[in-house]
Design a protein around this motif. Structure first.
Motif, PDB file in Angstrom:
ATOM      1  N   TYR A 148      66.548  -6.631  51.835  1.00  0.00           N
ATOM      2  CA  TYR A 148      65.873  -7.914  51.575  1.00  0.00           C
ATOM      3  C   TYR A 148      66.538  -9.024  52.381  1.00  0.00           C
ATOM      4  O   TYR A 148      67.616  -8.827  52.959  1.00  0.00           O
ATOM      5  N   GLY A 149      65.870 -10.184  52.408  1.00  0.00           N
ATOM      6  CA  GLY A 149      66.295 -11.339  53.173  1.00  0.00           C
ATOM      7  C   GLY A 149      67.773 -11.560  53.432  1.00  0.00           C
ATOM      8  O   GLY A 149      68.243 -11.368  54.557  1.00  0.00           O
ATOM      9  N   TYR A 150      68.468 -11.951  52.397  1.00  0.00           N
ATOM     10  CA  TYR A 150      69.881 -12.292  52.559  1.00  0.00           C
ATOM     11  C   TYR A 150      70.696 -11.134  53.131  1.00  0.00           C
ATOM     12  O   TYR A 150      71.492 -11.311  54.051  1.00  0.00           O
TER      13      TYR A 150
ATOM     14  N   SER B 127      69.986 -10.542  56.818  1.00  0.00           N
ATOM     15  CA  SER B 127      70.592 -11.543  57.697  1.00  0.00           C
ATOM     16  C   SER B 127      72.098 -11.305  57.849  1.00  0.00           C
ATOM     17  O   SER B 127      72.652 -11.482  58.936  1.00  0.00           O
TER      18      SER B 127
ATOM     19  N   GLU C   2      67.338 -18.837  58.454  1.00  0.00           N
ATOM     20  CA  GLU C   2      66.570 -18.405  57.291  1.00  0.00           C
ATOM     21  C   GLU C   2      65.058 -18.439  57.564  1.00  0.00           C
ATOM     22  O   GLU C   2      64.358 -17.471  57.293  1.00  0.00           O
TER      23      GLU C   2
ATOM     24  N   LEU D 135      63.867 -15.804  59.924  1.00  0.00           N
ATOM     25  CA  LEU D 135      63.860 -14.512  59.263  1.00  0.00           C
ATOM     26  C   LEU D 135      62.586 -14.308  58.440  1.00  0.00           C
ATOM     27  O   LEU D 135      61.878 -13.307  58.602  1.00  0.00           O
ATOM     28  N   TYR D 136      62.289 -15.277  57.577  1.00  0.00           N
ATOM     29  CA  TYR D 136      61.129 -15.120  56.712  1.00  0.00           C
ATOM     30  C   TYR D 136      59.810 -15.185  57.472  1.00  0.00           C
ATOM     31  O   TYR D 136      58.857 -14.503  57.109  1.00  0.00           O
TER      32      TYR D 136
ATOM     33  N   PHE E 147      59.324 -11.804  58.802  1.00  0.00           N
ATOM     34  CA  PHE E 147      58.869 -10.869  57.757  1.00  0.00           C
ATOM     35  C   PHE E 147      57.352 -10.954  57.597  1.00  0.00           C
ATOM     36  O   PHE E 147      56.660  -9.949  57.555  1.00  0.00           O
TER      37      PHE E 147
ATOM     38  N   SER F 200      56.348  -4.330  51.838  1.00  0.00           N
ATOM     39  CA  SER F 200      57.271  -4.955  50.898  1.00  0.00           C
ATOM     40  C   SER F 200      57.007  -4.527  49.465  1.00  0.00           C
ATOM     41  O   SER F 200      55.910  -4.093  49.119  1.00  0.00           O
TER      42      SER F 200
ATOM     43  N   ARG G  32      63.938 -10.173  44.242  1.00  0.00           N
ATOM     44  CA  ARG G  32      63.998  -9.990  45.687  1.00  0.00           C
ATOM     45  C   ARG G  32      62.768  -9.247  46.180  1.00  0.00           C
ATOM     46  O   ARG G  32      62.223  -8.414  45.478  1.00  0.00           O
TER      47      ARG G  32
END
Lengths: 115, 115
Positions: free
Chosen positions: A25-27, A30, A45, A48-49, A52, A63, A74
């Motif tokens: 997931y995101g965090y 990264s 950030e 990144l999103y 996605f 997802s 998340r």
DNA sequence: TTTATTACTACGTCTGTTGTAGTAATAACA
DNA sequence: TGTTATTACTACAACAGACGTAGTAATAAA
């Protein structure tokens, strides 16, 4: 530190590379990108999103929600077959781009080995 | 054939590289870029001229008119001291970017050597 | 005066990146 | 029960380089 504009178009490859190993997931993605890059690059950030969103819209990742008990749930991403194909295509394009750009580095700069 | 978006930001480096050898103008520069790239890349006309505008506005190149007797007069470009510095900076940035991006190529892709 | 040729130039669109700010969901605390 | 903290996004607008379409400028030849 390298700017993102230098790497434009490669953020997707970075994300897909991370997802080859396992869903994430995101965090976490990264942080993994930062680690793999050797501290030489941090994805923003929003970059990144937005990547996605694009990757999912194009069927390169899928997802699903995690079941966290603290904070917002998340969104986990999983690479698809199409995503793997895109990753491979990007790797090949990269090999070519590297060859081309390298031809524009003067002999003098090559010997000043900043690598 | 590589797309320009892959090479975003490197067109300026290509132009500056050509101008390191000698002053030149639009058409000639684009042909030289094609030759150096080994036929693997052709800069678009509009991309080329918009890069000239930018490079001149930022003091990286200086222009002067040629004295052709057929057709419109050519605008010749000459790299400045600042342009040489930019070229060197781009080369160093490139060396770093290469290192970073290479870390995101999987071992499997590396062995499929598309280089 | 028209056509051909060379060399730009104008203008608007596209896309990935990014800054600023805000929302959603849950837990801990008073 | 209401507020604050924390995690994880989400919205939106702006930017910059690339690029397609089309047009202009200057000259020579027919």
């Amino acid at each position: 530190m390298i700017t993102s504009d230098t790497l434009r178009g490669y953020n997707e490859m970075f994300i897909l590379f991370v997802l080859l190993s396992n869903d994430s997931y995101g965090y976490e993605i990264s942080k993994e990108i930062e680690r793999v890059a050797g501290g030489g690059y941090t994805i923003k950030e929003t970059t990144l999103y937005s990547a996605f969103t694009r990757l999912e819209a194009n069927g390169h990742v899928a997802s699903y929600y995690g079941d966290e008990t603290f904070g917002k749930r998340r969104t986990y991403y999983k690479i698809t077959k199409e995503g793997r194909a895109l990753y491979q295509a990007k790797c090949r394009e990269w090999a070519q781009a590297k060859t081309v750009i390298d031809r524009f580095v003067s002999e003098e700069e090559k010997s000043n080995g900043s690598d």
